[in-house]
Design an enzyme around this catalytic site. Structure first.
Site, PDB file in Angstrom:
ATOM      1  N   HIS A  48       0.937  -1.164   0.078  1.00 39.45           N
ATOM      2  CA  HIS A  48       0.050  -0.121   0.001  1.00 39.45           C
ATOM      3  C   HIS A  48       0.916   1.382   0.097  1.00 39.45           C
ATOM      4  CE1 HIS A  48      -3.889  -2.000   1.013  1.00 39.45           C
ATOM      5  NE2 HIS A  48      -3.048  -3.109   1.581  1.00 39.45           N
ATOM      6  N   HIS A  88      -2.683  -5.128   8.690  1.00 48.87           N
ATOM      7  CA  HIS A  88      -1.848  -4.051   8.370  1.00 48.87           C
ATOM      8  C   HIS A  88      -1.629  -3.115   9.665  1.00 48.87           C
ATOM      9  CE1 HIS A  88      -1.098  -4.943   4.132  1.00 48.87           C
ATOM     10  NE2 HIS A  88      -2.175  -5.333   4.355  1.00 48.87           N
ATOM     11  N   HIS A 108      -5.693 -11.467   6.742  1.00 46.26           N
ATOM     12  CA  HIS A 108      -4.366 -12.345   6.571  1.00 46.26           C
ATOM     13  C   HIS A 108      -3.408 -12.598   7.798  1.00 46.26           C
ATOM     14  CE1 HIS A 108      -2.483  -8.570   5.488  1.00 46.26           C
ATOM     15  NE2 HIS A 108      -3.186  -8.508   4.189  1.00 46.26           N
ATOM     16  N   ASN A 137       0.576 -11.815   8.376  1.00 46.56           N
ATOM     17  CA  ASN A 137       1.076 -11.027   7.416  1.00 46.56           C
ATOM     18  C   ASN A 137       0.685  -9.996   7.668  1.00 46.56           C
ATOM     19  OD1 ASN A 137       0.094 -13.744   5.454  1.00 46.56           O
ATOM     20  ND2 ASN A 137       2.349 -13.102   5.539  1.00 46.56           N
ATOM     21  N   ARG A 160       7.806 -12.445  25.348  1.00 47.74           N
ATOM     22  CA  ARG A 160       7.119 -11.517  26.397  1.00 47.74           C
ATOM     23  C   ARG A 160       6.297 -10.369  25.830  1.00 47.74           C
ATOM     24  NH1 ARG A 160      12.790 -12.031  27.622  1.00 47.74           N
ATOM     25  NH2 ARG A 160      13.059 -13.091  29.651  1.00 47.74           N
ATOM     26  N   ASP A 168      -6.436 -13.405  -1.306  1.00 53.62           N
ATOM     27  CA  ASP A 168      -5.740 -12.250  -1.222  1.00 53.62           C
ATOM     28  C   ASP A 168      -4.870 -11.639  -2.621  1.00 53.62           C
ATOM     29  OD1 ASP A 168      -4.867  -9.581  -0.310  1.00 53.62           O
ATOM     30  OD2 ASP A 168      -2.856 -10.257   0.432  1.00 53.62           O
TER      31      ASP A 168
END
Length: 426
Positions: free
Chosen positions: A173, A227, A248, A251, A259, A306
Site C-alpha cells: 500500500h 496491516h 491475513h 502477514n 514476552r 488476497d
C-alpha cells in the site's frame, strides 16, 4: 449499468448429479445424489460417514439421508454420472483484489467482471471485491462502481483494505496515501458502497481506530484488524470494541515474541474472531497454518486468496492500485521495495493444498473455504454448504487428485459440465 451476466450453461430442471462423493455439513457422503432444480439445490440424499458410523455401532441396516431421504444410490436414466468425483459447495472468498489481468481497484466495471469470472472459473462462486489504498475520493468512486456489480449479482460485497492502516506494516500500500481511521472518513467509504460494504481492514492502534471499530460494528460492517503494529493489549481492546476478523493473520503484523505476544496471539485465542489465512505456500509456512488450525479450529478459519490481477495469468508486470507489481514464478512483489504484494492464488489451489499438504479433512477444508466466510457475510442461508433450498453453487473435483473439474453457479455450469455423461435409459 445494465445487468451484468456471466455466460453459463443451464441444466434441465430437476437434474440429478449421481454417484459422487458429497461433502456435507454433517460429513462425507459416498455415492450420493444431489438434485438441482432451477437455481437451487432441491434435495441431497445419501449416508454421511458420521451417520454411517453411528448406524454401524447401533447395528442398524442403514441411515437417513442428508435431507431425510433414504440412501444414496447409483445413477439412473437421465441422471448425470459423477462417479469418481467429489462435489463441494462453491467457494466463498472474503478477500480478493483481482484476477485475469484485472483489478477491482481499477474502478472499471469490465475489469471487475473479468476478475470475478477468473475466480469463478476456479470455483469461487461468491466473491467480495477488495480495494487497496488510494485517495479517499478515488476509493469512494471505485466503491460506487463495485456496488452496481453487487446489485447485479456478480459480487457479494466490498472490502476496504486501506487506507486506514499502519505505515510500519503497509505492505503493498502506498505510504503517502495512508490515513488515520477517522470515523468520518471510514463512514464516507462505507456510505459510498451504498449498503454493500462488508468489511473494513484497519489498524486499531491509530488515532480513531477503536472509535471506527465501534462504529463499524454498529453499522453491521465487519471490522478487521490488519496491516497493524498493534500490541496484545490494544488488540484485545479492538476485539472488545467489535473487531471480529484478522486480515491475513501473521502477514503485515508483528510476530509472536515470548514476552510480547502481539496481535497474533490475541486474535487466535479469542473465540469471537475469525482469522483469514492465505494457503499459497508463500505467505505462510505449512506448519504456521497448522498452528492456526490447531489453536482456532476450522470453524474460525477463513481461507482467502488476497489475489491481485495476476491470478490466473502468467509472470509479468501488473498494477495493484497505484503501485506496480512484478510476478516471478507465481510470486507477486512490489517493483519498488520488493514487498510481497498479494498473491496469485485461486481457491481451488488453496483447497488442494489444504487436504494434500496440511492434511485437513474434506469437511474441515470446506468449512474454511465455504461455511465460515458465508456465515461472516450473513449469506449462510443461501450459500456455503450443500443443503436443500440453498443456491446450486457447486465445485466438482477429482476424488483422487483433488484437482478442479467443473464449476456450477446458480444451477448453471460455468466450466467443465460437458464432461459428465447422461446415463442412458435401460
Amino acid at each position: 449499468m445494465t445487468a451484468a451476466r456471466i455466460e453459463s450453461a443451464a441444466l434441465p430442471r430437476g437434474t440429478v448429479l449421481a454417484g459422487a462423493r458429497l461433502v456435507l455439513p454433517g460429513g462425507v457422503v459416498e455415492n450420493g445424489r444431489l438434485v438441482v432444480d432451477g437455481t437451487r439445490i432441491a434435495a441431497v440424499t445419501g449416508v454421511t460417514d458420521a451417520a454411517a458410523g453411528k448406524a454401524g455401532a447401533a447395528g442398524a441396516d442403514g441411515a437417513a439421508g442428508a435431507d431425510g431421504a433414504d440412501g444414496g444410490g447409483a445413477a439412473g436414466a437421465g441422471d448425470l454420472d459423477l462417479a469418481g468425483y467429489t462435489v463441494l459447495p462453491g467457494f466463498v472468498d472474503l478477500h480478493v483484489h483481482g484476477g485475469g489481468g484485472a483489478s477491482y481497484a481499477s474502478g472499471i466495471a469490465e475489469e471487475a467482471l473479468r476478475a470475478a469470472r477468473t475466480h469463478l472459473e476456479h470455483g469461487t462462486t461468491t466473491t467480495v471485491a477488495s480495494t487497496v489504498t488510494g485517495e479517499i475520493d478515488e476509493v469512494a468512486r471505485q466503491a460506487h462502481v463495485l456496488s452496481e456489480l453487487v446489485e447485479d449479482g456478480v459480487l457479494a460485497g466490498i472490502h476496504f483494505e486501506g487506507p486506514f492502516i499502519s505505515h510500519n506494516r503497509c505492505g503493498a500500500h502506498r505510504p503517502d496515501l495512508l490515513r488515520d481511521p477517522d470515523p468520518a472518513l471510514v463512514r464516507k467509504l462505507v456510505d459510498a458502497a451504498r449498503g454493500h460494504a462488508k468489511m473494513v481492514t484497519l489498524a486499531p492502534e491509530l488515532p480513531g481506530g477503536l472509535e471506527s471499530v465501534r462504529m463499524l460494528a454498529e453499522l453491521g460492517v465487519i471490522a478487521a484488524v490488519g496491516h497493524t503494529d498493534s500490541d496484545y493489549a490494544k488488540t484485545l481492546e479492538a476485539i472488545e470494541a467489535g473487531a471480529s476478523v484478522a486480515t491475513h493473520l501473521f502477514n503485515a503484523m508483528p510476530g509472536i515474541a515470548h514476552r510480547a505476544p502481539g496481535p497474533i496471539v490475541a486474535l487466535l485465542e479469542d473465540e469471537r474472531v475469525t482469522v483469514e489465512l492465505i494457503n499459497d505456500g508463500v505467505h505462510l509456512h505449512p506448519s504456521v497454518l497448522d498452528l492456526a488450525y490447531g489453536t482456532a479450529g476450522a470453524s474460525r478459519v477463513a481461507l482467502i486468496t488476497d489475489a491481485m490481477g495476476a491470478a490466473g495469468m502468467g509472470d509479468g508486470l501488473y498494477p495493484l492500485g497505484p503501485l506496480q507489481v512484478e510476478v516471478e514464478n507465481g510470486v507477486a512483489r512490489l517493483v519498488e521495495g520488493g514487498a510481497i504484494a498479494g498473491s496469485t492464488l485461486t481457491l481451488d489451489v488453496a483447497f488442494k493444498r489444504s487436504v494434500t499438504v496440511n492434511g485437513l479433512s474434506l469437511t474441515q477444508a470446506v468449512e474454511s473455504l465455504c461455511a465460515v466466510p458465508a456465515r461472516l457475510l450473513g449469506l449462510d442461508g443461501t450459500v456455503g454448504s450443500l443443503e436443500a433450498g440453498k443456491l446450486a453453487d457447486l465445485v466438482v473435483v477429482d476424488s483422487a487428485t483433488h484437482d478442479l473439474v467443473a464449476v456450477m453457479r446458480r444451477g448453471e455450469w460455468i466450466t467443465g459440465g460437458e464432461r459428465f455423461a447422461t446415463v442412458p435409459a435401460p
